[in-house]
Scaffold this motif. Structure first.
Motif, PDB file in Angstrom:
ATOM      1  N   LEU C  44       0.483  -1.239   0.113  1.00 35.58           N
ATOM      2  CA  LEU C  44       0.144  -0.207   0.817  1.00 35.58           C
ATOM      3  C   LEU C  44       0.896   1.178  -0.188  1.00 35.58           C
ATOM      4  CD1 LEU C  44      -2.722   0.603  -0.030  1.00 35.58           C
ATOM      5  CD2 LEU C  44      -3.442   0.389   2.297  1.00 35.58           C
ATOM      6  N   ASP C  47       1.476   2.069  -3.477  1.00 35.68           N
ATOM      7  CA  ASP C  47       0.605   2.553  -3.818  1.00 35.68           C
ATOM      8  C   ASP C  47       0.481   3.672  -4.259  1.00 35.68           C
ATOM      9  OD1 ASP C  47      -0.914   0.479  -5.713  1.00 35.68           O
ATOM     10  OD2 ASP C  47      -0.894   0.017  -3.690  1.00 35.68           O
ATOM     11  N   LEU C  48       0.842   4.670  -2.891  1.00 36.66           N
ATOM     12  CA  LEU C  48       1.175   5.908  -2.638  1.00 36.66           C
ATOM     13  C   LEU C  48       1.914   6.644  -3.224  1.00 36.66           C
ATOM     14  CD1 LEU C  48      -0.456   6.227   1.013  1.00 36.66           C
ATOM     15  CD2 LEU C  48      -1.545   6.559  -1.114  1.00 36.66           C
ATOM     16  N   PRO C  51       2.417   6.564  -7.374  1.00 33.83           N
ATOM     17  CA  PRO C  51       1.115   7.549  -8.125  1.00 33.83           C
ATOM     18  C   PRO C  51       2.045   9.015  -7.807  1.00 33.83           C
ATOM     19  CG  PRO C  51      -0.139   6.069  -7.073  1.00 33.83           C
ATOM     20  CD  PRO C  51       1.298   5.756  -6.870  1.00 33.83           C
ATOM     21  N   LEU C  55       2.829  11.982 -10.284  1.00 36.90           N
ATOM     22  CA  LEU C  55       2.276  13.017 -10.426  1.00 36.90           C
ATOM     23  C   LEU C  55       3.053  13.949 -10.314  1.00 36.90           C
ATOM     24  CD1 LEU C  55      -0.212  13.633  -7.626  1.00 36.90           C
ATOM     25  CD2 LEU C  55      -0.323  14.227  -9.726  1.00 36.90           C
ATOM     26  N   ILE C  58       4.405  14.011 -14.119  1.00 34.58           N
ATOM     27  CA  ILE C  58       3.633  15.066 -14.299  1.00 34.58           C
ATOM     28  C   ILE C  58       3.431  16.762 -14.993  1.00 34.58           C
ATOM     29  CG2 ILE C  58       0.779  15.113 -15.574  1.00 34.58           C
ATOM     30  CD1 ILE C  58       2.304  12.284 -16.195  1.00 34.58           C
TER      31      ILE C  58
ATOM     32  N   ILE D  43      -9.148   0.246  -0.933  1.00 36.39           N
ATOM     33  CA  ILE D  43      -8.087   0.236  -1.711  1.00 36.39           C
ATOM     34  C   ILE D  43      -8.662  -0.488  -3.450  1.00 36.39           C
ATOM     35  CG2 ILE D  43      -6.858  -1.920  -2.148  1.00 36.39           C
ATOM     36  CD1 ILE D  43      -5.821   0.357  -0.092  1.00 36.39           C
ATOM     37  N   MET D  46      -9.643   2.080  -6.064  1.00 33.65           N
ATOM     38  CA  MET D  46      -8.024   2.788  -6.568  1.00 33.65           C
ATOM     39  C   MET D  46      -8.677   2.035  -8.642  1.00 33.65           C
ATOM     40  SD  MET D  46      -5.448   1.981  -4.322  1.00 33.65           S
ATOM     41  CE  MET D  46      -4.067   3.191  -5.290  1.00 33.65           C
ATOM     42  N   LEU D  47      -9.269   0.899  -8.247  1.00 28.39           N
ATOM     43  CA  LEU D  47      -9.131  -0.206  -9.591  1.00 28.39           C
ATOM     44  C   LEU D  47      -9.680   0.973 -10.616  1.00 28.39           C
ATOM     45  CD1 LEU D  47      -8.381  -3.440  -8.217  1.00 28.39           C
ATOM     46  CD2 LEU D  47      -7.392  -2.244  -9.340  1.00 28.39           C
ATOM     47  N   ILE D  53      -6.300   5.975 -15.967  1.00 34.03           N
ATOM     48  CA  ILE D  53      -5.684   7.319 -15.703  1.00 34.03           C
ATOM     49  C   ILE D  53      -4.309   7.093 -16.862  1.00 34.03           C
ATOM     50  CG2 ILE D  53      -3.301   7.531 -14.820  1.00 34.03           C
ATOM     51  CD1 ILE D  53      -4.101   7.182 -11.885  1.00 34.03           C
ATOM     52  N   ALA D  63      -3.182  14.446 -14.175  1.00 35.85           N
ATOM     53  CA  ALA D  63      -2.884  14.978 -12.804  1.00 35.85           C
ATOM     54  C   ALA D  63      -3.900  14.593 -11.508  1.00 35.85           C
ATOM     55  CB  ALA D  63      -1.904  15.995 -12.742  1.00 35.85           C
ATOM     56  N   LEU D  66      -5.061  10.489 -10.593  1.00 33.64           N
ATOM     57  CA  LEU D  66      -3.632  10.116  -9.978  1.00 33.64           C
ATOM     58  C   LEU D  66      -3.638  10.843  -8.702  1.00 33.64           C
ATOM     59  CD1 LEU D  66      -0.431  10.318 -12.087  1.00 33.64           C
ATOM     60  CD2 LEU D  66      -1.433   8.647 -10.613  1.00 33.64           C
ATOM     61  N   ALA D  67      -3.936  12.160  -8.626  1.00 33.39           N
ATOM     62  CA  ALA D  67      -3.499  12.651  -6.771  1.00 33.39           C
ATOM     63  C   ALA D  67      -4.917  11.769  -6.001  1.00 33.39           C
ATOM     64  CB  ALA D  67      -3.994  14.141  -6.740  1.00 33.39           C
ATOM     65  N   VAL D  69      -6.631   8.922  -6.543  1.00 33.38           N
ATOM     66  CA  VAL D  69      -6.554   7.323  -6.382  1.00 33.38           C
ATOM     67  C   VAL D  69      -5.320   7.470  -5.719  1.00 33.38           C
ATOM     68  CG1 VAL D  69      -4.980   5.174  -7.577  1.00 33.38           C
ATOM     69  CG2 VAL D  69      -7.028   6.809  -8.816  1.00 33.38           C
ATOM     70  N   GLN D  70      -4.721   8.206  -5.443  1.00 32.26           N
ATOM     71  CA  GLN D  70      -3.020   8.392  -4.409  1.00 32.26           C
ATOM     72  C   GLN D  70      -4.006   8.670  -2.955  1.00 32.26           C
ATOM     73  OE1 GLN D  70      -0.803  11.363  -4.563  1.00 32.26           O
ATOM     74  NE2 GLN D  70       0.605  10.617  -3.344  1.00 32.26           N
ATOM     75  N   GLY D  73      -5.600   5.567  -1.881  1.00 35.46           N
ATOM     76  CA  GLY D  73      -4.795   4.035  -1.008  1.00 35.46           C
ATOM     77  C   GLY D  73      -4.239   4.970   0.433  1.00 35.46           C
ATOM     78  N   GLY D  74      -4.566   5.913   1.124  1.00 37.40           N
ATOM     79  CA  GLY D  74      -4.301   7.310   1.718  1.00 37.40           C
ATOM     80  C   GLY D  74      -5.329   7.126   2.673  1.00 37.40           C
ATOM     81  N   GLY D  76      -7.269   4.033   2.373  1.00 36.93           N
ATOM     82  CA  GLY D  76      -6.864   3.097   3.250  1.00 36.93           C
ATOM     83  C   GLY D  76      -5.742   3.110   4.310  1.00 36.93           C
ATOM     84  N   LEU D  77      -5.392   3.469   4.033  1.00 37.85           N
ATOM     85  CA  LEU D  77      -4.078   3.126   4.793  1.00 37.85           C
ATOM     86  C   LEU D  77      -4.279   3.567   6.650  1.00 37.85           C
ATOM     87  CD1 LEU D  77      -0.501   2.392   4.837  1.00 37.85           C
ATOM     88  CD2 LEU D  77      -0.437   5.008   4.249  1.00 37.85           C
TER      89      LEU D  77
END
Lengths: 315, 261, 261, 315
Positions: C44, C47-48, C51, C55, C58, D43, D46-47, D53, D63, D66-67, D69-70, D73-74, D76-77
Motif C-alpha cells: 500500500l 500505491d501511494l 502515483p 504526479l 506529470i 483499496i 483504486m481500480l 489514468i 494529474a 492520479l492525485a 487515486v493516491q 490509497g491514503g 486505506g492506509l
C-alpha cells in the motif's frame, strides 16, 4: 578422399543430395546451420510484423498481414522439417535460438515503429530474402531446395503486397508519403546488410559455393537487389537515403555508398535495438507454452495406453 | 455506392443492421483477441492455427460489415463501421472481448464461440436473405474446423497433465458467466427469426450443448452452472478490457482520419 | 495568447523548443509508465509513493509543455503538444518508454532518471532563462525525494533476498544499454549549454555516477558496462513499446478531437 | 452486565472510546468489520478509476485523477491503521479481502467504461460516501472518528472535482453531453444501493446505532443523498434514469422509484460485472509483490544485525 571426390562429382553433375545419401560432415553441418538460421529468421520475423496486426489501419490490411505472418510460421515449419532430415530436432534448434548460439537474420532486430514499416519490410526485406532464396531453389540438398520453391512463391507475393502498401502511402496524403519515406530511410541500409559481409570478409562462402549450397556471392546478390529495387522506389516517388546512389552505365547497375559495417557487426553481435526483446519474446512463448506441449504429449500417451488396453481386452 | 439490397420485407433495415453489427462485432473482437497470440503461441503449429482462425473471423466480420453498410445505406464502408465507432456502440458479446488469459482459456473460448456459430451458420445457409445464406455457406465450413481444432485442445488439456487439467477447469469456471449471453433473445433476434433470416439464439442452446457435451465428457470436464450470467454486450455495456482493445484497433483510423490505406 | 516570452538572445526559439520537448516528453512518458502501477503495487505504501512520483513527473511535464508552447508561438497548449503528435515526433529518451517490468526494474529506472535530473535541475536553478530557473527550483526538491525513495529500494532489493538480488541484477543488466543516451550531446544541447540555459548532459555523468555509485555499493550491485548503448529517442526513433503507450495516451484526444475536458 | 451498562453510559455521554479502553467484544467486532470493509473499499476503489489514468483526456485531468487515486490509497492506509488499534493486522485484513470473506463496497464491481464514468464516480460515489461518512466523524470509537475527519475533507474535494468533470461534459459538445448522461444512467441506481438494504432488511443497524457507530439509518442517508444530488444533476441539465423521481413538497424531499434489490444482492454475493476481476487484480498485486515485501523485511533484518554486530565490536 575418394568419397569426397565422388560427392563433389555428384554435386558438379547437379544431382540432388537426399537425406539418406552419404554426405561429408562439413556439408551436413553447413546445411544445418544455414537452414536453422533461415528457419529462425522466419520465426523471429513474425514478431516485428505481428507488432502491427492489432493496429493495422484497415480490415483488408489486417487480414493480409495476418496471412503473411501465418505464412512465415509455415516457412519456419517446412525449414525445421528440412533440417530434421539432417538429424537435428526442432527442439534442439529452438534451444540454440534461445541460448543465442544460433543466429537469425539481423534485420529483425530493428523495430517496426510505424505502419509504413510493414510496407517497407514486405518490399525490401522480403525482396532481399527472395534474391537470396531464388538460387536456393537449386540448392544441392533436395529437401532444402524443395522447401525453398514453396517459400519463394509466397515471398514474392509478400514482396508485391509490401510494395503495394508503400505505393498506396507514397501516393496518399502528405503525412502518408512522409511515413513511407521515413520507413525507407530507416530500412534501406539494414536491407542491404541482409546479404551479409562483403565477399572478402565472408567466412563460409567458398566451400558453400563449391557444394552448391550457395550459387552467388553476397556482393553479387546485393547488387542484384539494388538494381531491382531502386527503380521500384523511384517509380513511386521515394528517395533512397544514399547520396552516392547512381546508375553506372558501364557496369549496367547502380553504384551505391559504403555500408556501415560497424553497425552490421554490432547488431549481429546482439546489440541491435531489439535483439534482447526478440529473444525474450520467443523465450517467453516457449516457456509459457511448456505446459501445453507437455499436456499434448501426456494426452497422446494416455490415449495410446487406452487403445492398447482396449485391444488387449478384446483379444 | 451500391444499390440498396433487397431485404426480407417483414423486417426493417435498422433491425437487420443491428443484427449484422452484433455478429460482425463478435467476429472482429474475437479475431482481434486471437491475433494477439501471433508469434507467441506455445508451439509453431499453433502459430499457424491461431492466425488461421483469426483470419476466418476477420473475413466473416468483413462480409458482415460490408453487408451492414449496404443495408444501413449511409455510405459507410467496412472500415468506417469497424473502426470509427465509440465504445458504447460496439455490440459484441462479452465473451469475445475477454482478455486471452492462458492457452486453455483462449481455446475454450474459441470452442464455445464456434459451438454457437456452427448451428447458427448452418441454419442461416437456408436464410430467406440470400446474401447471408451465401456468407453462411462459406463460414460454416470454416467454423467446423474451429470446432475440431479448439475441441481437440479442450480434450488434450482437460485430459492431459495435472497442470493442464487445473488450467482447463479454471477456464471453464472463468468463462461460465459469459455463456448465457450467447443465447439471449430480444426484439432484434426475434424479428430476425420471424423473418426467417436467422434462428433466434435461444433455440441454439441444445445444438451448442450437443457439441460441447461429448467434448467435455472426453476431456473429463464438468459443466459449471452460474447462478447469474453476465450480460450487456448487445447494449454496448462492456467490461474494462474492451476500451484498451479499441485504443489499439482504432489507433490508425483515429490518428489519420479519412485516409486510404 | 500570451506574449512571446523573452528567451536568451543567443538561442533560437526552435532550439529552445526542441530542448523543452525532450525534457517534457521524458517526464510525460516516464510518468505514464509509473502510473500504470496504480492499484497494482506490491504494498500500500507504494500505491501511494508511485502515483506521488508520477504526479511530480506529470506536473513537471506540464510546466515544460506550457513553456514550449509559448516559445513555439503557434498557440498550441500543453494538451495539444502532449497528445496530438505522431510517434516519430516524440523525443523522449528510450529509457523512459521501456515497459515497467517488475518492481526492481521500475525502481531502478526511476532511480537512474532521478540521478540524471537532480544535477540537471540543480544547474538549471541558475539558468539564464528565468522561467526554467523557476521550474527547476520546484522540481529539484521533488526529484531529491525520488532519489531517496527509489534509491532505498535499490538498496533493499539489491541487498534483500536471493530472489530480489537476482531481480535487481537483471534490472541493472536490462537497463544498461539505455544509460548512455541520457548523457548524449548534440547541436541542441550544446546551444542550450552555451546560452547558459541548461548544462550539456555530457557534463552530468560525474554527478550521476556520484549518486549511483554509493547506492550500488550499499546494495552490493556492480555496474554493468555495455559495449554499445541504444540511442535514437531524441530523433524520434523509438522501440516497439511506445506505440502502444501512445495508443492509450492519445485515445481520448484522437477519438474526440478538439474538445475541452 | 455492569460493564456493558457502564460502557453504554460512556457512549451515551458522547465520550470517545480509545484503543486501550475496555470494550465489549461485539463492539470491537462490529468496528473491525466496518473499518475493514471501509478500508477495502478504498483499496479496491483504486481500480475502476485507475483504469482511466493512462487514458485521461488532458494532463490536468490526468494529474487530478492520479492525485485522487493516491488519496484513496491514503484513506486505506489510515483505516487499516485504525483497525490495527483493534488488534487485527493489515495482513489479516488483506487475506480476508482476497479470500472473499471480507466485503467491500459493491459499487466498485461495476466497470468504468467511458471517461464520464470518472466524473460520475467522483460526483455520485464519493457523494454517497460522504453522506455515509460525515456522521462517522462523530463515531464513538476515537481512532475511526479521527480518521474519518481527514477522509471526509478529501472526499468532498473529490466529489466537487467529479461534479466539475460532469459539468464540463454536460456543457460540452453533444457527444460529451451524451457521454455524461450515459454515465449517470449507469451509475445512478448502483449509487443508491451504496447505502445498503432498506432499514427493515438491514442486519447490523440497531446495535450499531445504540453504540453510536452509526448515527443514521440506511434509508435516512439515502434520502439525504437523493435530496442533495438531484438538484445538482438538474442544474447541469442531466436527467435521472427514474421516472418516479419527483419533489415531494410535503416531506420536503424527493420521492424516488423502487431499487432493484435483486441486483443489489447479486452483486453483493459476487456476481456483479467486475467482482471476479477486482479480487483477481488485488490478488495478483499481492502475490506478485510478495518477493518485494520479503526483500524489504530481509534487508531490514540484515541491517539490524549489522548494526548490532558493529555495536558489539565497538564495546
Amino acid at each position: 578422399e575418394a568419397f569426397l571426390a565422388a560427392f563433389q562429382a555428384r554435386i558438379d553433375a547437379e544431382e540432388k543430395i537426399e537425406p539418406n545419401d552419404p554426405m561429408p560432415e562439413g556439408y551436413r553441418k553447413t546445411l544445418v546451420r544455414q537452414i536453422g538460421q533461415h528457419a529462425h529468421s522466419e520465426i523471429v520475423g513474425m514478431l516485428p510484423e505481428g507488432n502491427w496486426i492489432t493496429r493495422a489501419p484497415s480490415l483488408r490490411r489486417k487480414a493480409a498481414l495476418l496471412a503473411k505472418v501465418q505464412d512465415e510460421g509455415g516457412h519456419g515449419l517446412y525449414l525445421y522439417s528440412a533440417a530434421e532430415t539432417l538429424g537435428v530436432s526442432r527442439e534442439e534448434m529452438t534451444e540454440e535460438l534461445l541460448s543465442g548460439k544460433a543466429k537469425y537474420s539481423s534485420i529483425f532486430n530493428y523495430p517496426t515503429q510505424t505502419w509504413a514499416d510493414i510496407g517497407a519490410i514486405g518490399w525490401l526485406v522480403d525482396g532481399a530474402a527472395i534474391m537470396n532464396q531464388i538460387p536456393l531453389c537449386r540448392c544441392s540438398y533436395g529437401p532444402y531446395a524443395r522447401a525453398m520453391i514453396r517459400v519463394c512463391k509466397e515471398e514474392s507475393f509478400h514482396q508485391r503486397q509490401g510494395y503495394e502498401i508503400m505505393m498506396r502511402l507514397a501516393r496518399g496524403t502528405p503525412e502518408q508519403k512522409e511515413m513511407a519515406q521515413d520507413a525507407l530511410n530507416r530500412w534501406w541500409w539494414p536491407s542491404l546488410m541482409m546479404f551479409g559481409p562483403s565477399d572478402g570478409d565472408s567466412q563460409h562462402s567458398d566451400q558453400s559455393m563449391k557444394w552448391k549450397i550457395k550459387r552467388f556471392t553476397n556482393d553479387e546478390l546485393r547488387q542484384k537487389f539494388v538494381d531491382a529495387t531502386v527503380p521500384q522506389g523511384e517509380f513511386i516517388g521515394l528517395t533512397f537515403p544514399d547520396p552516392d546512389l547512381k546508375w553506372n552505365e558501364e557496369k549496367g547497375g547502380y553504384d551505391f555508398g559504403a555500408i556501415d559495417w560497424d553497425e552490421f557487426w554490432r547488431v549481429v553481435k546482439g546489440h541491435g535495438p531489439m535483439n534482447r526483446e526478440r529473444i525474450e519474446a520467443r523465450r517467453k512463448a516457449w516457456e509459457d507454452g511448456a505446459w501445453v506441449r507437455e499436456a499434448a504429449l501426456a494426452h497422446a500417451e494416455k490415449r495410446k495406453a487406452r487403445r492398447e488396453a482396449a485391444k488387449m481386452a478384446a483379444e | 455506392m451500391a444499390a440498396a439490397p433487397s431485404i426480407a420485407p417483414s423486417i426493417s433495415g435498422e433491425t437487420l443492421t443491428a443484427f449484422l453489427l452484433r455478429l460482425a462485432d463478435d467476429h472482429l473482437v474475437l479475431g482481434h483477441r486471437l491475433s494477439e497470440w501471433c508469434g507467441h503461441a506455445p508451439m509453431l503449429e499453433e502459430d499457424l492455427a491461431m492466425p488461421n482462425m483469426a483470419l476466418d473471423l476477420i473475413g466473416q466480420a468483413r462480409s458482415l460489415y460490408q453487408y451492414a453498410g449496404e443495408v444501413e445505406g449511409k455510405g459507410r464502408d467496412e472500415d468506417q463501421i469497424a473502426y470509427v465507432r465509440r465504445e458504447r456502440e460496439y455490440v459484441n458479446c462479452l465473451m469475445a472481448e475477454r482478455q486471452n488469459g492462458d492457452f486453455a482459456h483462449t481455446m475454450l473460448r474459441q470452442f464455445y464461440f464456434a459451438a454457437l456459430m456452427l448451428p447458427l451458420w448452418q441454419a442461416m445457409m437456408t436464410s430467406t436473405d440470400e446474401r447471408l445464406a451465401g456468407i453462411a455457406a462459406k463460414a460454416e465450413k470454416e467454423v467446423a474446423y474451429h470446432i475440431r481444432h479448439a475441441g481437440e485442445w479442450v480434450v488434450r488439456l482437460g485430459d492431459g497433465t495435472e497442470e493442464s487439467t487445473r488450467r482447463m477447469k479454471a477456464a471453464v469456471e472463468a468463462l461460465a458467466p459469459y455463456v448465457d449471453e450467447l443465447f439471449e433473445s430480444d426484439d432484434v433476434t426475434r424479428a430476425v427469426a420471424e423473418a426467417g433470416i436467422a434462428p433466434d439464439p435461444s433455440t441454439l442452446r441444445p445444438a451448442f450443448d450437443a457439441i460441447v457435451g461429448p467434448v467435455f465428457a472426453e476431456a473429463g470436464l464438468e459443466w459449471v452452472e452460474t447462478p447469474y450470467g453476465q450480460t450487456g454486450g448487445r447494449q454496448g455495456r462492456h467490461g474494462e478490457a474492451l476500451g484498451f482493445l479499441l485504443a489499439e484497433l482504432q489507433y490508425m483510423q483515429r490518428t489519420y482520419p479519412g485516409m486510404t490505406w
